[in-house]
Structure formats: C-alpha cells, structure tokens
Design an enzyme around this catalytic site. Structure first.
Site, PDB file in Angstrom:
ATOM      1  N   ASP A   1       4.179  -5.926   3.527  1.00 48.72           N
ATOM      2  CA  ASP A   1       4.005  -4.814   4.446  1.00 48.72           C
ATOM      3  C   ASP A   1       5.086  -4.912   5.518  1.00 48.72           C
ATOM      4  O   ASP A   1       5.732  -5.948   5.678  1.00 48.72           O
ATOM      5  CB  ASP A   1       2.607  -4.853   5.067  1.00 48.72           C
ATOM      6  CG  ASP A   1       2.090  -3.483   5.446  1.00 48.72           C
ATOM      7  OD1 ASP A   1       2.917  -2.591   5.706  1.00 48.72           O
ATOM      8  OD2 ASP A   1       0.855  -3.298   5.481  1.00 48.72           O
TER       9      ASP A   1
ATOM     10  N   ASP B   1       6.306   2.500   6.193  1.00 46.66           N
ATOM     11  CA  ASP B   1       5.089   1.687   6.129  1.00 46.66           C
ATOM     12  C   ASP B   1       4.103   2.408   5.207  1.00 46.66           C
ATOM     13  O   ASP B   1       3.500   3.385   5.602  1.00 46.66           O
ATOM     14  CB  ASP B   1       4.517   1.534   7.544  1.00 46.66           C
ATOM     15  CG  ASP B   1       3.144   0.912   7.591  1.00 46.66           C
ATOM     16  OD1 ASP B   1       2.756   0.242   6.620  1.00 46.66           O
ATOM     17  OD2 ASP B   1       2.446   1.108   8.607  1.00 46.66           O
TER      18      ASP B   1
ATOM     19  N   HIS C   1       4.569   3.492  12.670  1.00 49.86           N
ATOM     20  CA  HIS C   1       3.571   4.551  12.834  1.00 49.86           C
ATOM     21  C   HIS C   1       4.107   5.726  13.646  1.00 49.86           C
ATOM     22  O   HIS C   1       3.336   6.521  14.181  1.00 49.86           O
ATOM     23  CB  HIS C   1       2.270   4.018  13.429  1.00 49.86           C
ATOM     24  CG  HIS C   1       1.414   3.320  12.430  1.00 49.86           C
ATOM     25  ND1 HIS C   1       0.061   3.133  12.595  1.00 49.86           N
ATOM     26  CD2 HIS C   1       1.701   2.776  11.220  1.00 49.86           C
ATOM     27  CE1 HIS C   1      -0.435   2.504  11.551  1.00 49.86           C
ATOM     28  NE2 HIS C   1       0.545   2.274  10.702  1.00 49.86           N
TER      29      HIS C   1
ATOM     30  N   GLU D   1      -5.232   1.178   2.743  1.00 52.24           N
ATOM     31  CA  GLU D   1      -4.887   0.156   3.738  1.00 52.24           C
ATOM     32  C   GLU D   1      -4.908   0.708   5.149  1.00 52.24           C
ATOM     33  O   GLU D   1      -5.349   0.031   6.083  1.00 52.24           O
ATOM     34  CB  GLU D   1      -3.508  -0.443   3.417  1.00 52.24           C
ATOM     35  CG  GLU D   1      -3.179  -1.708   4.179  1.00 52.24           C
ATOM     36  CD  GLU D   1      -2.594  -1.480   5.578  1.00 52.24           C
ATOM     37  OE1 GLU D   1      -2.526  -2.461   6.354  1.00 52.24           O
ATOM     38  OE2 GLU D   1      -2.211  -0.324   5.888  1.00 52.24           O
ATOM     39  N   GLU D   2      -4.419   1.925   5.334  1.00 51.56           N
ATOM     40  CA  GLU D   2      -4.306   2.477   6.686  1.00 51.56           C
ATOM     41  C   GLU D   2      -5.661   2.707   7.349  1.00 51.56           C
ATOM     42  O   GLU D   2      -5.738   2.892   8.562  1.00 51.56           O
ATOM     43  CB  GLU D   2      -3.512   3.787   6.669  1.00 51.56           C
ATOM     44  CG  GLU D   2      -2.033   3.630   6.331  1.00 51.56           C
ATOM     45  CD  GLU D   2      -1.233   2.897   7.399  1.00 51.56           C
ATOM     46  OE1 GLU D   2      -1.818   2.475   8.425  1.00 51.56           O
ATOM     47  OE2 GLU D   2      -0.015   2.723   7.203  1.00 51.56           O
TER      48      GLU D   2
ATOM     49  N   HIS E   1       0.830  -1.220   0.000  1.00 54.23           N
ATOM     50  CA  HIS E   1       0.000   0.000   0.000  1.00 54.23           C
ATOM     51  C   HIS E   1       0.852   1.252   0.000  1.00 54.23           C
ATOM     52  O   HIS E   1       1.907   1.319   0.637  1.00 54.23           O
ATOM     53  CB  HIS E   1      -0.984   0.004   1.175  1.00 54.23           C
ATOM     54  CG  HIS E   1      -0.382   0.146   2.543  1.00 54.23           C
ATOM     55  ND1 HIS E   1      -0.179   1.372   3.134  1.00 54.23           N
ATOM     56  CD2 HIS E   1       0.025  -0.774   3.446  1.00 54.23           C
ATOM     57  CE1 HIS E   1       0.322   1.206   4.345  1.00 54.23           C
ATOM     58  NE2 HIS E   1       0.464  -0.095   4.558  1.00 54.23           N
TER      59      HIS E   1
END
Length: 345
Positions: free
Chosen positions: A242, A188, A322, A222-223, A71
C-alpha cells in the site's frame, strides 16, 4: 533473487486501473480487469465472497504460502438524497477532506447501469452570490453534486433513474508525465496492484518461480476497513502493499519505497521489516522507514480480525494521499523489485 520488472507493462496497467471507477462497494468493473489480466498471464484466479480477487503463483515450497495484498477499491461517495433543487446530497465512502473533492468532476452510477456526469460543489459555490463562500464550512452536509442534465426538481432527477444509494466516483484525471511522475486520484492503492502484476508478469516472462507459494489478495473494501478481514487458509505471513505517506516528520519521498515499521494497528513484524530493509539495501532500492499513526492497511484488517499471522507493510511513496496524489514510475517499479527479492530470498 534479482528480477526484471517491465516498466511499460506496469504503468500501462496502472493507467487502465486509474481510469476505471471503483469506489468501495462498486468494484465489479475493475475486478473484471483484474480477472482478465490474470487470465492473460495464466495465473489462477478466484473471487472471495466479497468480490475480491485471489491469485495463486506456485512456488518451490507448498507448506507456508506468503500472502501479498493490495487493494483496488478507492474513495468515493454515495447519493444520500435527491434535493428539491435537483442536486444530489452525498455521503462519503472512505476518509477524505471535503475540500479535496470540491469542484471536481464525477460520475453517477445508477443501479440499472446508466452513468451520468456531474461536478462536486459546496452549496455556496460562488463568491459573486454568497458573501461567506470563502469561509463556508466544507462539510459533508454542505456539499452536493450538480448533475450535467436539465434538471430543476427532485422529480426531474428521479426520472433519470438516479436514486438514493447510487454510487458516485471521482474522476481520477490520471497523467503520466515525461519526467516520470504519475499524478492522479486513487494511486492509493492501484499503484500497488500494478506492482503486484509486474511481479507476476516478470515470473511469466523470465520463467522464475518463488521460493514458496504466493497468494495474491486483491481486496476491494480496504478503504472502509475490512478489505482483508478474511484471508485464505494456511497463511502465516502477509505483506500488505500500500502507498507510503509523505509529509512532516516523515522521511519518505516520491522516489522511495516506503517500509512502514508501525501504523494504527501497532508495530509490524520485526523480522519481516528488518529483512525488507536489508533487501532494499542489497538491491540498491531507494527506501524509507516511517511511522504512520493515522494509517491502516489490509494487514491491519487481517490482524484485527484475529488471523494468526506475521505482517509487514511496504509501498511506493505517494504525496498528498487521499487528495490529488502523485508518485513516480521508479517507486512503483521498485516496489515490485523489492517484493521479488523477498519472495526469492
């Protein structure tokens, strides 16, 4: 099948992706980069209804295509409201800790195409003014964007063309160090996207074709949980690419390729996961097998949407996911190498 991955190509593309704002819901600029890169490699490209990318690489067997997903959307925020003081209240896009974005630079993207810069702060930003500045809860309701324009009121902000619902992207601050680290926001999952393109570039440069057709899904939601809720027809096997997590009770390092055996969606396919482990051993790729109970992937979204597929999950080891993330060139390149071994096996 052992393939050669062009490290410079992968890292150059990764840096370009990291430097392009793309919070979930605001991914049209980065998807144009994806489309342009596919065109350069001569790989057919199409967009799904949500604006994600679908790329196809023809293999020897056309009956059972393998889907590889990564993603390109990232964490971010949206303007919730304009305050009377001329700052911006925010609402989150994706899941992150509020203190991980405090004091970070950002951009505000208006609906008419203008971009402004700002800084994300708590509403009690100074120890010289607020006695509770250190303990003040870093919650969404207590965070705001200070705009780099001469504004003092709500009307001042509105005159700039900034309105509720405008997107806010966090500056990635991407750096590739001489020692081989890549540190940035949004590794990410842009590192995995770059790894997939490393696989495509290798196929074009070296002239190899996979054992079966490959469908590459570059998802863009995706998030927020539904990036791969739809996958192209005919897919029966899917590898979500991922990032791998690093921390307590986990064995993954920044130099490893993570092979996830189980996440919040349950165990990944036993045979696929076992095959990936054996291929990592065969190719002398540093790897780790871990469990991520607070993690979901594109494959998770596809499974929860009811797709009749087998699925696995791999990716480069990433520290401080994150937040201000870090991985290594080695982990990104080796992710592409492991995929190459799998599609050629």
């Amino acid at each position: 099948m052992s393939i050669t991955i062009h490290e410079e190509y992968v890292i150059t593309l990764l840096k370009k992706l990291l430097d392009t704002p793309s919070p979930s819901g605001y991914t049209h600029h980065v998807m144009q980069i994806i489309e342009d890169e596919a065109d350069k490699l001569g790989v057919p490209f199409e967009r799904n209804a949500k604006g994600g990318g679908i790329l196809r690489l023809q293999g020897e067997d056309h009956l059972s295509p393998l889907c590889l997903s990564a993603h390109v959307d990232t964490l971010g925020a949206i303007v919730r409201s304009v305050t009377s003081r001329g700052t911006l209240a925010i609402t989150s896009v994706g899941g992150f800790m509020m203190h991980s974005i405090e004091n970070e630079y950002c951009q505000i993207h208006t609906r008419d195409g203008r971009t402004y810069t700002g800084t994300i702060l708590s509403t009690h930003p100074s120890v010289h003014v607020y006695s509770d500045a250190r303990e003040f809860p870093r919650q969404e309701k207590n965070m705001e964007v200070r705009i780099d324009e001469l504004v003092e009121t709500k009307d001042d902000v509105l005159k700039l063309g900034i309105n509720n619902g405008d997107f806010i992207s966090f500056d990635a601050r991407a750096v590739v160090t001489k020692s081989g680290f890549i540190k940035s926001r949004h590794i990410d999952d842009k590192a995995s996207v770059a790894a997939l393109f490393g696989l495509l570039e290798s196929s074009k440069r070296e002239g190899w074709i996979p054992k079966r057709d490959l469908v590459l899904l570059i998802s863009n939601y995706e998030e927020v949980g539904h990036g791969a809720a739809f996958i192209p027809e005919g897919i029966r096997e899917m590898i979500a690419v991922d990032m791998g997590c690093i921390g307590d009770d986990l064995s993954c390092k920044e130099t490893d390729v993570s092979i996830c055996a189980k996440d919040s969606s349950g165990p990944y396919d036993y045979d696929m996961t076992s095959k990936l482990i054996e291929l990592a051993k065969r190719e002398n790729i540093p790897y780790a097998v871990d469990i991520y109970p607070q993690y979901g992937s594109d494959a998770s979204a596809a499974l929860r949407a009811g797709h009749n597929i087998r699925a696995a999950l791999i990716g480069p080891g990433v520290h401080a996911s994150h937040a201000m993330e870090r991985t290594t060139k080695q982990a990104v390149v080796n992710t592409a190498r492991l995929l190459g071994a799998y599609v050629g096996a």
